[in-house]
Design a protein around this motif. Structure first.
Motif, mmCIF file in Angstrom:
data_model
loop_
_atom_site.group_PDB
_atom_site.id
_atom_site.type_symbol
_atom_site.label_atom_id
_atom_site.label_comp_id
_atom_site.label_asym_id
_atom_site.label_seq_id
_atom_site.Cartn_x
_atom_site.Cartn_y
_atom_site.Cartn_z
ATOM 1 N N MET A 1 0.855 -1.176 0.000
ATOM 2 C CA MET A 1 0.000 0.000 0.000
ATOM 3 C C MET A 1 0.897 1.234 0.000
ATOM 4 S SD MET A 1 -3.009 1.111 2.658
ATOM 5 C CE MET A 1 -3.696 -0.505 2.554
ATOM 6 N N LYS A 2 0.592 2.166 -0.892
ATOM 7 C CA LYS A 2 1.432 3.357 -0.937
ATOM 8 C C LYS A 2 0.779 4.530 -0.211
ATOM 9 C CE LYS A 2 -0.135 4.581 -5.542
ATOM 10 N NZ LYS A 2 0.180 5.005 -6.859
ATOM 11 N N ILE A 3 1.598 5.515 0.086
ATOM 12 C CA ILE A 3 1.128 6.727 0.741
ATOM 13 C C ILE A 3 1.340 7.888 -0.215
ATOM 14 C CG2 ILE A 3 1.508 8.328 2.659
ATOM 15 C CD1 ILE A 3 2.219 5.971 4.410
ATOM 16 N N LYS A 4 0.285 8.683 -0.381
ATOM 17 C CA LYS A 4 0.344 9.845 -1.277
ATOM 18 C C LYS A 4 0.080 11.093 -0.449
ATOM 19 C CE LYS A 4 -1.127 11.287 -5.805
ATOM 20 N NZ LYS A 4 0.217 11.394 -6.297
ATOM 21 N N TYR A 5 0.928 12.090 -0.610
ATOM 22 C CA TYR A 5 0.783 13.354 0.113
ATOM 23 C C TYR A 5 0.066 14.361 -0.777
ATOM 24 C CZ TYR A 5 3.678 11.528 3.800
ATOM 25 O OH TYR A 5 4.142 10.770 4.844
ATOM 26 N N LEU A 6 -1.116 14.771 -0.337
ATOM 27 C CA LEU A 6 -1.913 15.760 -1.061
ATOM 28 C C LEU A 6 -1.954 17.039 -0.240
ATOM 29 C CD1 LEU A 6 -4.825 13.491 -2.331
ATOM 30 C CD2 LEU A 6 -2.825 14.268 -3.601
ATOM 31 N N ILE A 7 -0.902 17.799 -0.341
ATOM 32 C CA ILE A 7 -0.757 19.030 0.426
ATOM 33 C C ILE A 7 -0.777 20.204 -0.549
ATOM 34 C CG2 ILE A 7 0.672 20.196 2.178
ATOM 35 C CD1 ILE A 7 -0.267 17.348 2.998
ATOM 36 N N LYS A 8 -1.358 21.303 -0.120
ATOM 37 C CA LYS A 8 -1.419 22.549 -0.891
ATOM 38 C C LYS A 8 -1.991 22.328 -2.292
ATOM 39 C CE LYS A 8 2.235 24.625 1.823
ATOM 40 N NZ LYS A 8 3.582 25.105 1.863
ATOM 41 N N ASP A 9 -1.209 22.619 -3.337
ATOM 42 C CA ASP A 9 -1.719 22.541 -4.716
ATOM 43 C C ASP A 9 -2.184 21.140 -5.090
ATOM 44 O OD1 ASP A 9 -1.225 25.233 -5.044
ATOM 45 O OD2 ASP A 9 0.626 24.956 -6.195
ATOM 46 N N ASP A 10 -1.497 20.125 -4.581
ATOM 47 C CA ASP A 10 -1.892 18.741 -4.900
ATOM 48 C C ASP A 10 -3.288 18.438 -4.359
ATOM 49 O OD1 ASP A 10 0.482 18.203 -6.263
ATOM 50 O OD2 ASP A 10 1.485 17.523 -4.432
ATOM 51 N N PHE A 11 -3.600 18.965 -3.171
ATOM 52 C CA PHE A 11 -4.940 18.780 -2.613
ATOM 53 C C PHE A 11 -5.974 19.513 -3.467
ATOM 54 C CE2 PHE A 11 -8.323 20.503 0.170
ATOM 55 C CZ PHE A 11 -8.975 19.313 0.431
ATOM 56 N N ASP A 12 -5.689 20.750 -3.838
ATOM 57 C CA ASP A 12 -6.609 21.523 -4.685
ATOM 58 C C ASP A 12 -6.862 20.807 -6.010
ATOM 59 O OD1 ASP A 12 -6.552 23.386 -2.659
ATOM 60 O OD2 ASP A 12 -5.368 24.861 -3.765
ATOM 61 N N LYS A 13 -5.806 20.304 -6.628
ATOM 62 C CA LYS A 13 -5.929 19.594 -7.914
ATOM 63 C C LYS A 13 -6.760 18.319 -7.761
ATOM 64 C CE LYS A 13 -1.544 21.306 -9.712
ATOM 65 N NZ LYS A 13 -0.134 20.992 -9.943
ATOM 66 N N ILE A 183 -3.114 5.295 0.849
ATOM 67 C CA ILE A 183 -3.311 6.138 2.027
ATOM 68 C C ILE A 183 -2.935 7.552 1.615
ATOM 69 C CG2 ILE A 183 -2.568 6.620 4.383
ATOM 70 C CD1 ILE A 183 -1.768 3.608 4.548
ATOM 71 N N CYS A 184 -3.859 8.465 1.719
ATOM 72 C CA CYS A 184 -3.576 9.861 1.389
ATOM 73 C C CYS A 184 -3.389 10.652 2.673
ATOM 74 C CB CYS A 184 -4.703 10.463 0.553
ATOM 75 S SG CYS A 184 -4.806 9.777 -1.105
ATOM 76 N N ARG A 185 -2.402 11.510 2.667
ATOM 77 C CA ARG A 185 -2.161 12.419 3.774
ATOM 78 C C ARG A 185 -2.560 13.806 3.295
ATOM 79 N NH1 ARG A 185 -3.264 9.539 7.008
ATOM 80 N NH2 ARG A 185 -2.406 10.799 8.682
ATOM 81 N N PHE A 186 -3.354 14.475 4.099
ATOM 82 C CA PHE A 186 -3.964 15.743 3.731
ATOM 83 C C PHE A 186 -3.421 16.869 4.612
ATOM 84 C CE2 PHE A 186 -7.045 12.366 2.753
ATOM 85 C CZ PHE A 186 -7.277 12.626 1.409
ATOM 86 N N PRO A 187 -3.733 18.112 4.270
ATOM 87 C CA PRO A 187 -3.257 19.232 5.096
ATOM 88 C C PRO A 187 -3.677 19.123 6.570
ATOM 89 C CG PRO A 187 -4.080 20.056 3.013
ATOM 90 C CD PRO A 187 -4.415 18.569 3.060
ATOM 91 N N TRP A 188 -4.783 18.474 6.861
ATOM 92 C CA TRP A 188 -5.286 18.351 8.231
ATOM 93 C C TRP A 188 -4.846 17.049 8.906
ATOM 94 C CZ3 TRP A 188 -8.101 18.255 3.809
ATOM 95 C CH2 TRP A 188 -8.650 17.031 3.446
ATOM 96 N N SER A 189 -4.115 16.187 8.230
ATOM 97 C CA SER A 189 -3.671 14.938 8.841
ATOM 98 C C SER A 189 -2.836 15.236 10.076
ATOM 99 C CB SER A 189 -2.844 14.127 7.837
ATOM 100 O OG SER A 189 -3.662 13.730 6.737
ATOM 101 N N MET A 190 -2.926 14.363 11.062
ATOM 102 C CA MET A 190 -2.337 14.616 12.382
ATOM 103 C C MET A 190 -0.842 14.900 12.349
ATOM 104 S SD MET A 190 -4.205 12.121 15.019
ATOM 105 C CE MET A 190 -5.879 12.454 15.532
ATOM 106 N N GLU A 191 -0.110 14.300 11.422
ATOM 107 C CA GLU A 191 1.346 14.464 11.427
ATOM 108 C C GLU A 191 1.832 15.625 10.555
ATOM 109 O OE1 GLU A 191 0.715 12.178 7.702
ATOM 110 O OE2 GLU A 191 -0.283 12.329 9.613
ATOM 111 N N ILE A 192 0.925 16.282 9.865
ATOM 112 C CA ILE A 192 1.294 17.369 8.961
ATOM 113 C C ILE A 192 1.359 18.666 9.748
ATOM 114 C CG2 ILE A 192 0.664 18.645 6.873
ATOM 115 C CD1 ILE A 192 1.412 15.678 6.369
#
Length: 195
Positions: A1-13, A183-192
């Motif tokens: 299972m991979k982890i993808k970081y969707l922060i800032k522009d990546d989240f908007d896109k 698994i996506c990590r978002f701007p609000w994820s606990m470790e971000i």
């Protein structure tokens, strides 16, 4: 299972892409964001809706494990760990939730949301509702919400949109999603770290 970081522009896109996929195939009367992650996704989707946006409401339904993590201030610990170690812990949590039978974990819709949704969904007119969340793991939260909407109005047509589905066999699946078994990590994820 991979982890993808969707922060800032990546989240908007990602939200813009999800909105375009939904709008191409469906025309919901209302979009319902499941707080907190689904609220962020839903609001961003509506900002970028390719046509006249539908009505929008949010609802809060938290799983028991999230409340425990907040109580023990897990986020402050995760923010201090190296990324590789945080990712191991995140993958372990997903695996744990898949192995453990979490599908029967109780979820309650708070009373202050019930009246608001009763007003909107009352009657027998056909309403097309799109439930939006950041991810589906067990699917229990979205199943509870879908059943709640159908109970309010048996003629409601419910569709689900999420950024990702993490579990192999959730009890409910998304009609629209960008990623599967990711698994996506978002701007609000606990470790971000918040800026």
């Amino acid at each position: 299972m991979k982890i993808k970081y969707l922060i800032k522009d990546d989240f908007d896109k990602a939200c813009t892409s999800l909105a375009a996929i939904v709008a191409e195939k469906s025309k919901p009367d209302i979009v319902i964001g499941v707080r907190s992650g689904g609220g962020f996704v839903g609001r961003k989707m509506l900002e970028n809706w390719p046509s006249s946006p539908p009505d929008y409401k949010e609802i809060e339904i938290k799983r028991e494990l999230t409340k425990k993590k907040e109580k023990f201030k897990v986020s402050s610990i995760l923010k201090k760990l190296p990324r590789f170690l945080t990712e191991i812990l995140i993958k372990a949590e997903v695996h744990y939730l898949e192995v453990r039978n979490t599908k029967n974990t109780k979820r309650i819709i708070p009373d202050h949301f019930i009246g608001e949704f009763e007003d909107y969904f009352s009657g027998n007119s056909e309403i097309k509702a799109l439930i939006v969340d950041d991810c589906i793991d067990t699917g229990n939260t979205l199943s509870v919400l879908k059943n709640f909407l159908i109970k309010l109005n048996p003629n409601v047509k419910v569709e689900i949109a999420t950024i990702t589905i993490t579990h192999k066999n959730p009890i409910i699946n998304a009609d629209y999603t960008l990623y599967n078994r990711t698994i996506c990590r978002f701007p609000w994820s606990m470790e971000i770290e918040q800026e």
